[in-house]
Design a protein around this motif. Sequence first.
Motif, PDB file in Angstrom:
ATOM      1  N   GLY A   6       0.825  -1.220   0.000  1.00 21.63           N
ATOM      2  CA  GLY A   6       0.000   0.000   0.000  1.00 21.63           C
ATOM      3  C   GLY A   6       0.849   1.255   0.000  1.00 21.63           C
ATOM      4  N   GLU A   7       1.878   1.263   0.810  1.00 24.83           N
ATOM      5  CA  GLU A   7       2.737   2.451   0.884  1.00 24.83           C
ATOM      6  C   GLU A   7       3.555   2.604  -0.401  1.00 24.83           C
ATOM      7  OE1 GLU A   7       2.192   4.581   2.965  1.00 24.83           O
ATOM      8  OE2 GLU A   7       1.261   3.558   4.654  1.00 24.83           O
ATOM      9  N   PHE A   8       3.966   1.468  -0.959  1.00 24.69           N
ATOM     10  CA  PHE A   8       4.690   1.496  -2.240  1.00 24.69           C
ATOM     11  C   PHE A   8       3.805   2.131  -3.315  1.00 24.69           C
ATOM     12  CE2 PHE A   8       5.552  -0.470  -6.344  1.00 24.69           C
ATOM     13  CZ  PHE A   8       6.917  -0.313  -6.485  1.00 24.69           C
TER      14      PHE A   8
ATOM     15  N   HIS B 217       5.806  11.865   3.076  1.00 29.59           N
ATOM     16  CA  HIS B 217       5.246  11.064   4.195  1.00 29.59           C
ATOM     17  C   HIS B 217       5.158   9.593   3.790  1.00 29.59           C
ATOM     18  CE1 HIS B 217       2.829  14.944   5.294  1.00 29.59           C
ATOM     19  NE2 HIS B 217       4.061  15.015   5.744  1.00 29.59           N
ATOM     20  N   GLU B 218       4.667   9.344   2.560  1.00 23.95           N
ATOM     21  CA  GLU B 218       4.499   7.949   2.108  1.00 23.95           C
ATOM     22  C   GLU B 218       5.862   7.247   2.029  1.00 23.95           C
ATOM     23  OE1 GLU B 218       1.629   7.215   2.406  1.00 23.95           O
ATOM     24  OE2 GLU B 218       0.327   8.788   1.638  1.00 23.95           O
ATOM     25  N   GLN B 219       6.887   8.017   1.647  1.00 25.69           N
ATOM     26  CA  GLN B 219       8.228   7.419   1.555  1.00 25.69           C
ATOM     27  C   GLN B 219       8.723   6.994   2.947  1.00 25.69           C
ATOM     28  OE1 GLN B 219      10.024   6.910  -1.546  1.00 25.69           O
ATOM     29  NE2 GLN B 219      11.043   5.521  -0.112  1.00 25.69           N
ATOM     30  N   VAL B 220       8.421   7.824   3.957  1.00 25.08           N
ATOM     31  CA  VAL B 220       8.796   7.464   5.338  1.00 25.08           C
ATOM     32  C   VAL B 220       8.060   6.174   5.735  1.00 25.08           C
ATOM     33  CG1 VAL B 220       8.630   8.167   7.772  1.00 25.08           C
ATOM     34  CG2 VAL B 220       9.309   9.845   6.035  1.00 25.08           C
ATOM     35  N   HIS B 221       6.757   6.093   5.411  1.00 27.92           N
ATOM     36  CA  HIS B 221       5.984   4.879   5.731  1.00 27.92           C
ATOM     37  C   HIS B 221       6.589   3.663   5.002  1.00 27.92           C
ATOM     38  CE1 HIS B 221       2.162   7.630   6.269  1.00 27.92           C
ATOM     39  NE2 HIS B 221       3.122   7.913   7.122  1.00 27.92           N
ATOM     40  N   LEU B 222       6.874   3.868   3.714  1.00 29.36           N
ATOM     41  CA  LEU B 222       7.427   2.761   2.911  1.00 29.36           C
ATOM     42  C   LEU B 222       8.772   2.291   3.471  1.00 29.36           C
ATOM     43  CD1 LEU B 222       7.420   0.881   0.450  1.00 29.36           C
ATOM     44  CD2 LEU B 222       8.330   2.777  -0.919  1.00 29.36           C
TER      45      LEU B 222
ATOM     46  N   GLU C 112      -1.604  10.285   9.600  1.00 27.83           N
ATOM     47  CA  GLU C 112      -1.089  11.013   8.430  1.00 27.83           C
ATOM     48  C   GLU C 112      -1.951  10.739   7.196  1.00 27.83           C
ATOM     49  OE1 GLU C 112       3.380  11.286  10.287  1.00 27.83           O
ATOM     50  OE2 GLU C 112       3.067   9.919   8.613  1.00 27.83           O
ATOM     51  N   GLU C 113      -2.435   9.500   7.053  1.00 28.97           N
ATOM     52  CA  GLU C 113      -3.330   9.188   5.917  1.00 28.97           C
ATOM     53  C   GLU C 113      -4.626   9.990   6.049  1.00 28.97           C
ATOM     54  OE1 GLU C 113      -1.340   7.782   4.245  1.00 28.97           O
ATOM     55  OE2 GLU C 113      -0.494   5.957   5.067  1.00 28.97           O
ATOM     56  N   LEU C 114      -5.125  10.105   7.266  1.00 35.18           N
ATOM     57  CA  LEU C 114      -6.350  10.885   7.492  1.00 35.18           C
ATOM     58  C   LEU C 114      -6.127  12.360   7.147  1.00 35.18           C
ATOM     59  CD1 LEU C 114      -7.742   9.326  10.782  1.00 35.18           C
ATOM     60  CD2 LEU C 114      -8.996   9.533   8.629  1.00 35.18           C
TER      61      LEU C 114
END
Length: 196
Positions: free
Chosen positions: A38-40, A72-77, A156-158
């Motif tokens: 999902g993060e990818f 942000h997504e890169q940090v999650h990934l 963060e997604e919210l």
Amino acid sequence: MTQTPDSIADARRVPLPRPGPGAPQRRMAEMLRVDHAGEFAAVHIYRAQRAILGDRKGMEQITGDLTEMEGHEQVHLDRFNALLNEHKVRPTAMIPVWKIAATVLGAGTALIGEKAAHACTEAVESVIEEHYADQIKEISDRDPELAAELTQFREEELAHHDHAIAHGSREAPAYRLLSSVIKVGCKAAIKISERI
Ligand SMILES: [Fe+2]
Ligand SMILES: [Fe+2]
């Protein structure tokens, strides 16, 4: 030598059922695999939108916002990459397919326009935040540390979801159809990524 049922099974390499202790690890592998996927995908959606809108005049605001959200997504990934390594879990075999699907989704919605790009964000993030909420509920007792990390990611997604609505996602052309198609696609991708 007499062959017992066990030795026959060994000789034929029949996989024996593995109930009990393996189950939580298998579930953890599924969870990390789907979250990583999902993060990818999220990184590639935002990246594709930024590539399209970044070239257009008057799109400085949304391009800046997309860059921030992609960060942000890169940090999650990165975190899920580390967790996959730590738990010796392989990523989903669908990664190359998700890369293409996410890029097409990001670029396609950005080509429709700024509001369609926001509608894409709203739809994707609503599925992801619900997915995280379910996982947080599931693991809060047995893995409070991971639950806390997922809680932070979900917040963060919210924030991405709410930002999209505040910037006109619901005024996108064919909003309802676009939103439903994207949500159905994301839910299918979640099911597939857990298993494959
Ligand atoms: Fe994320
Ligand atoms: Fe997000």
